[in-house]
Enzyme design. Structure first.
Site, PDB file in Angstrom:
ATOM      1  N   LYS A 129       0.827  -1.204   0.000  1.00 31.17           N
ATOM      2  CA  LYS A 129       0.000   0.000   0.000  1.00 31.17           C
ATOM      3  C   LYS A 129       0.864   1.257   0.000  1.00 31.17           C
ATOM      4  O   LYS A 129       0.666   2.163  -0.797  1.00 31.17           O
ATOM      5  CB  LYS A 129      -0.954  -0.017   1.201  1.00 31.17           C
ATOM      6  N   ASP A 147      -6.299   0.795   0.486  1.00 32.03           N
ATOM      7  CA  ASP A 147      -6.306   1.041   1.924  1.00 32.03           C
ATOM      8  C   ASP A 147      -7.668   0.623   2.465  1.00 32.03           C
ATOM      9  O   ASP A 147      -8.457   0.026   1.760  1.00 32.03           O
ATOM     10  CB  ASP A 147      -6.023   2.519   2.214  1.00 32.03           C
TER      11      ASP A 147
END
Length: 219
Positions: A129, A147
């Site tokens: 991420k 996310d």
DNA sequence: CTCCCGATAT
DNA sequence: ATATCAGGAG
């Protein structure tokens, strides 16, 4: 049994979702984590794990004045840095990772933030991420950032059924046009903070309501 | 899989 | 009291 929407129908629905997001939030990329340099963004994203960006910004306001170079982070005292970032939570691990990460940047990358997923995720505290945030924001590489908001809302919108961030990323790459990959993340975060809130989504006032199979009918 | 962890909203 | 927050390491 509910009839499954066809590929063409889904593509049309996605176009309407993207148009609505662009209309509502604009097409200019904005970053919610305050920073002036690539390495500052990297540190801010490491600290943003399970923490609001508003909290990270409160911390970095002082932090980036105190540690105004990458080398100062690389040579920081662990206990002192732990106290400096305490309010972001997970501070033992984050402080340790930030120091190790910055040492690697200085020692192995000429004090520059690398560009590839492999180089980025090899850094301490940097997962997929965080790597994708850097690739999208710093290097303008088309990349999907998965996310908590992207996961939750992409599932609600029926763009993926997976719980696995890598699979979600792949599903979104297939579902979304490449030129909307980077913007998807920031738009969905904006939506997730204001309307499609995890604990109590305001479906009644959501501008994506008619395009959302996961909407909740409120009384 | 578990653990890391403070701040905030409900 | 509990859920949630721009997740990642072991």
């Amino acid at each position: 049994m509910a009839r499954r929407e066809t590929k063409a129908q889904q593509a049309e629905r996605i176009q309407k979702i993207l148009a609505a997001l662009d209309r509502e939030y604009g097409t200019e990329y904005r970053c919610y984590l305050n920073h002036e340099t690539p390495w500052q963004l990297l540190i801010a994203v490491i600290m943003s794990a399970q923490c609001t960006d508003a909290r990270v910004n409160m911390v970095t306001a002082d932090l980036f004045r105190k540690y105004d170079t990458l080398e100062k982070f690389a040579n920081a005292d662990l206990k002192e840095l732990e106290q400096d970032i305490h309010s972001t939570g997970f501070y033992h691990m984050k402080a340790k990772n930030i120091i190790a990460c910055c040492r690697d940047l200085v020692d192995k990358h000429g004090s520059e933030v690398p560009r590839t997923i492999e180089e980025l995720t090899a850094l301490a505290g940097v997962g997929r991420k965080t790597a994708n945030v850097i690739r999208g924001n710093i290097y303008n590489e088309p990349s999907i950032v998965v996310d908590t908001h992207v996961k939750r809302i992409s599932r609600k919108l029926g763009l993926t059924k997976s719980e696995d961030p890598v699979k979600i990323e792949q599903d979104l790459m297939k579902a979304l046009p490449r030129d909307h990959w980077i913007l998807w993340n920031i738009h969905i975060i904006t939506l997730g903070r204001s309307i499609c809130i995890a604990r109590r989504p305001k479906c009644g006032e959501c501008f994506l309501r008619e395009f959302c199979p996961g909407r909740e009918d409120e009384g």
